[in-house]
Design a protein around this motif. Structure first.
Motif, PDB file in Angstrom:
ATOM      1  N   PHE A  32       0.831  -1.203   0.000  1.00  0.00           N
ATOM      2  CA  PHE A  32       0.000   0.000   0.000  1.00  0.00           C
ATOM      3  C   PHE A  32       0.870   1.261   0.000  1.00  0.00           C
ATOM      4  N   ASN A  33       1.875   1.289   0.851  1.00  0.00           N
ATOM      5  CA  ASN A  33       2.745   2.462   0.950  1.00  0.00           C
ATOM      6  C   ASN A  33       3.592   2.649  -0.313  1.00  0.00           C
ATOM      7  N   LYS A  34       4.009   1.536  -0.934  1.00  0.00           N
ATOM      8  CA  LYS A  34       4.757   1.639  -2.197  1.00  0.00           C
ATOM      9  C   LYS A  34       3.888   2.232  -3.305  1.00  0.00           C
ATOM     10  N   VAL A  35       2.625   1.807  -3.349  1.00  0.00           N
ATOM     11  CA  VAL A  35       1.702   2.333  -4.358  1.00  0.00           C
ATOM     12  C   VAL A  35       1.434   3.814  -4.128  1.00  0.00           C
ATOM     13  N   LEU A  36       1.264   4.213  -2.872  1.00  0.00           N
ATOM     14  CA  LEU A  36       1.070   5.629  -2.563  1.00  0.00           C
ATOM     15  C   LEU A  36       2.247   6.461  -3.069  1.00  0.00           C
ATOM     16  N   LYS A  37       3.444   5.969  -2.776  1.00  0.00           N
ATOM     17  CA  LYS A  37       4.645   6.706  -3.167  1.00  0.00           C
ATOM     18  C   LYS A  37       4.748   6.815  -4.688  1.00  0.00           C
ATOM     19  N   SER A  38       4.425   5.732  -5.378  1.00  0.00           N
ATOM     20  CA  SER A  38       4.570   5.722  -6.838  1.00  0.00           C
ATOM     21  C   SER A  38       3.503   6.562  -7.541  1.00  0.00           C
ATOM     22  N   THR A  39       2.392   6.852  -6.854  1.00  0.00           N
ATOM     23  CA  THR A  39       1.314   7.640  -7.463  1.00  0.00           C
ATOM     24  C   THR A  39       1.174   9.014  -6.816  1.00  0.00           C
ATOM     25  N   ASN A  40       2.213   9.417  -6.067  1.00  0.00           N
ATOM     26  CA  ASN A  40       2.201  10.713  -5.384  1.00  0.00           C
ATOM     27  C   ASN A  40       0.959  10.850  -4.512  1.00  0.00           C
ATOM     28  N   GLY A  41       0.627   9.768  -3.830  1.00  0.00           N
ATOM     29  CA  GLY A  41      -0.546   9.760  -2.966  1.00  0.00           C
ATOM     30  C   GLY A  41      -0.181   9.918  -1.508  1.00  0.00           C
ATOM     31  N   VAL A  42      -1.115  10.481  -0.741  1.00  0.00           N
ATOM     32  CA  VAL A  42      -0.931  10.616   0.699  1.00  0.00           C
ATOM     33  C   VAL A  42      -2.238  10.254   1.394  1.00  0.00           C
ATOM     34  N   ILE A  43      -2.127   9.838   2.650  1.00  0.00           N
ATOM     35  CA  ILE A  43      -3.309   9.583   3.463  1.00  0.00           C
ATOM     36  C   ILE A  43      -3.752  10.909   4.069  1.00  0.00           C
ATOM     37  N   VAL A  51     -11.345  -2.466  11.380  1.00  0.00           N
ATOM     38  CA  VAL A  51     -11.591  -2.077   9.985  1.00  0.00           C
ATOM     39  C   VAL A  51     -11.231  -0.595   9.820  1.00  0.00           C
ATOM     40  N   PRO A  52      -9.952  -0.289   9.685  1.00  0.00           N
ATOM     41  CA  PRO A  52      -9.552   1.112   9.503  1.00  0.00           C
ATOM     42  C   PRO A  52     -10.117   1.690   8.215  1.00  0.00           C
ATOM     43  N   LYS A  53     -10.541   2.936   8.291  1.00  0.00           N
ATOM     44  CA  LYS A  53     -10.914   3.679   7.091  1.00  0.00           C
ATOM     45  C   LYS A  53      -9.715   4.531   6.704  1.00  0.00           C
ATOM     46  N   ILE A  54      -9.296   4.432   5.463  1.00  0.00           N
ATOM     47  CA  ILE A  54      -8.130   5.176   5.000  1.00  0.00           C
ATOM     48  C   ILE A  54      -8.519   5.999   3.785  1.00  0.00           C
ATOM     49  N   CYS A  55      -8.457   7.326   3.927  1.00  0.00           N
ATOM     50  CA  CYS A  55      -8.801   8.231   2.832  1.00  0.00           C
ATOM     51  C   CYS A  55      -7.517   8.709   2.157  1.00  0.00           C
ATOM     52  N   VAL A  56      -7.479   8.572   0.846  1.00  0.00           N
ATOM     53  CA  VAL A  56      -6.258   8.864   0.092  1.00  0.00           C
ATOM     54  C   VAL A  56      -6.536   9.911  -0.981  1.00  0.00           C
ATOM     55  N   LEU A  57      -5.594  10.841  -1.105  1.00  0.00           N
ATOM     56  CA  LEU A  57      -5.616  11.834  -2.181  1.00  0.00           C
ATOM     57  C   LEU A  57      -4.275  11.736  -2.886  1.00  0.00           C
ATOM     58  N   GLY A  58      -4.303  11.569  -4.191  1.00  0.00           N
ATOM     59  CA  GLY A  58      -3.041  11.361  -4.896  1.00  0.00           C
ATOM     60  C   GLY A  58      -3.033  11.982  -6.280  1.00  0.00           C
ATOM     61  N   GLY A  59      -1.948  11.721  -7.007  1.00  0.00           N
ATOM     62  CA  GLY A  59      -1.774  12.268  -8.342  1.00  0.00           C
ATOM     63  C   GLY A  59      -1.035  13.583  -8.315  1.00  0.00           C
ATOM     64  N   GLU A  60      -0.871  14.181  -9.473  1.00  0.00           N
ATOM     65  CA  GLU A  60      -0.168  15.461  -9.589  1.00  0.00           C
ATOM     66  C   GLU A  60      -0.491  16.117 -10.920  1.00  0.00           C
ATOM     67  N   ILE A 406      -3.834  21.106   0.137  1.00  0.00           N
ATOM     68  CA  ILE A 406      -4.751  20.287   0.942  1.00  0.00           C
ATOM     69  C   ILE A 406      -4.107  18.944   1.268  1.00  0.00           C
ATOM     70  N   LYS A 407      -3.488  18.313   0.281  1.00  0.00           N
ATOM     71  CA  LYS A 407      -2.799  17.035   0.502  1.00  0.00           C
ATOM     72  C   LYS A 407      -1.755  17.182   1.610  1.00  0.00           C
ATOM     73  N   LYS A 408      -0.937  18.196   1.482  1.00  0.00           N
ATOM     74  CA  LYS A 408       0.167  18.393   2.417  1.00  0.00           C
ATOM     75  C   LYS A 408      -0.340  18.613   3.841  1.00  0.00           C
ATOM     76  N   ASN A 409      -1.305  19.502   4.006  1.00  0.00           N
ATOM     77  CA  ASN A 409      -1.760  19.856   5.347  1.00  0.00           C
ATOM     78  C   ASN A 409      -2.579  18.757   6.003  1.00  0.00           C
ATOM     79  N   MET A 410      -3.416  18.075   5.248  1.00  0.00           N
ATOM     80  CA  MET A 410      -4.200  16.989   5.836  1.00  0.00           C
ATOM     81  C   MET A 410      -3.312  15.816   6.231  1.00  0.00           C
ATOM     82  N   ASN A 411      -2.294  15.546   5.418  1.00  0.00           N
ATOM     83  CA  ASN A 411      -1.373  14.457   5.737  1.00  0.00           C
ATOM     84  C   ASN A 411      -0.505  14.797   6.944  1.00  0.00           C
TER      85      ASN A 411
END
Length: 416
Positions: A32-43, A51-60, A406-411
């Motif tokens: 999961f963390n490798k995919v986030l890194k490769s797609t410029n994604g953050v939690i 059952v954790p809920k994980i919200c992701v925002l990614g891309g560029e 938004i990505k930066k501050n929420m993460n």
């Protein structure tokens, strides 16, 4: 588990449920963390528990994506109890586009059980669940007998063997099943532990608030309209939009039964400012909406879900552009009231070269636009959770900067 047929291009406005065997949990998060890194994604938001809920925002570069995961750690739960045997589910998996997915019958049957346990009703899955029951009745009975009472199973068989939905019987079935799953000392202790874990959200809410401040012509409405669909996907349809305030209390105009303007205001300074007494009343009344409305309307949502509240303008406008709010008071009075108004998590200040903003929207004199730009810029430099974004550039560039902010501050909030 479900809603996978549109992948990888779409989830059909749904979240993504993933079931992981206990021995593979660490492996999953490594991938999961490798995919986030490769797609410029953050939690941008996450919860703990089975059952954790994980919200992701990614891309560029204006090619962004948003998605919410429900990650089941070796359990399909109602509270802390397992609804259906995970080993049985894993033994019947199918493959879809090289991905392991639930057997369709198992997926709909489990979805039916979850709905009746949590909500005590389930019209939307009834027909498909009845078909799944008819096709798999004997093997389902064998698994259910290991966990549920004979009374529950007989009632379940009766409900799903009928052609029509029986509201009262389904409600009775949901109550009975929920009671059986939560009975026993072990389950009660687990539920207590889970409850105290959720209580922590009152101190550290799950959700997030964003306020957009901007001079007329800064592109505030356009930006909000463009990022809302993306954020909606990231928090699974939990984006709430409010103009200026929480709107928990009715406007003064509606109380006085005066006609309210809906939509864009051609001249925001057209109406005369109130006198001192009138201004005090307006400020006090609307301040109550910010305070009471936040704690009774906004905050409960932030605690319960990964909700995201977007405010188009906020209390700070009474300092930046008091004429718009028809308030004529010394700034120290407004600042004194501001102390009691809950601050948003993130304040995005949109401005730029006054001449460019004026050319876009000639609602206010250029002199007034210049004054507001200077005031807003000074505000963004002074307030710690406020950020300035120059919107003199193209709308695509501005949207890109807003999403990245938004990505930066929420993460970063999650890592504090």
């Amino acid at each position: 588990m479900r809603n996978y047929k549109g992948l990888p291009s779409s989830l059909g406005k749904s979240d993504l449920d993933i079931l992981i065997s206990n021995e593979d949990i660490q492996l999953f998060y490594n991938i999961f963390n490798k995919v986030l890194k490769s797609t410029n994604g953050v939690i941008i938001a996450s919860s703990k528990g089975q059952v954790p809920k994980i919200c992701v925002l990614g891309g560029e570069d204006n090619c962004f994506y948003g998605i919410m995961f429900d990650v089941h750690h070796g359990i399909i739960p109602y509270k802390s109890a397992d609804i259906f045997p995970v080993k049985f589910v894993f033994s019947r998996l199918n493959t879809y586009n090289k991905v392991k997915v639930f057997n369709d019958n198992d997926a709909i049957f489990i979805a039916f059980l979850k709905e009746i346990f949590y909500n005590k009703r389930c019209e939307k899955y009834f027909i498909e669940a009845s078909m799944a029951w008819e096709l798999n009745r004997e093997i389902y009975l064998k698994e259910l007998n290991k966990k549920y009472s004979k009374r529950f199973i007989l009632l379940l068989d009766d409900v799903l063997s009928k052609d029509s939905y029986d509201f009262l019987k389904v409600k009775k079935l949901g109550v009975l099943g929920a009671k059986e799953l939560t009975s026993g000392l072990s389950n009660k202790l687990k539920n207590i532990h889970s409850f105290f874990g959720k209580v922590n959200r009152f101190r550290h809410p799950f959700g997030y608030t964003i306020t957009f401040l901007g001079v007329d012509g800064s592109g505030k409405t356009t930006i909000i309209n463009n990022i809302t669909p993306l954020l909606t996907e990231a928090v699974h349809n939990e984006v709430h939009y409010e103009h200026m305030r929480p709107n928990f209390l009715p406007s003064i105009a509606s109380i006085l039964k005066k006609e309210e303007h809906v939509g864009t205001v051609a001249n925001p300074h057209e109406k005369k400012e109130s006198g001192f007494i009138g201004s005090i009343f307006r400020l006090f009344y609307y301040s109550m909406d910010y305070i009471i409305g936040y704690w009774l309307k906004v905050y409960p949502s932030l605690v319960r879900k990964p909700s995201l509240w977007i405010f188009d303008r906020y209390f700070y406008d009474y300092l930046i552009d008091p004429k718009r709010g028809r308030i004529k008071l010394p700034s120290w009075i407004i600042k004194m009231i501001k102390v009691f108004v809950p601050s948003p998590n993130l304040i995005i200040c949109l401005g730029g070269k006054p001449e460019i903003l004026y050319d876009r929207k000639k609602e206010l004199p250029l002199k007034e636009v210049k004054a507001q730009v200077l005031t807003l810029k000074a505000f963004s430099n002074k307030v710690k959770n406020a950020y300035w974004i120059d919107t003199s550039k193209t709308i695509e560039t501005t949207i890109n900067e807003v999403v990245e902010l938004i990505k930066k501050n929420m993460n970063e909030r999650l890592n504090k």
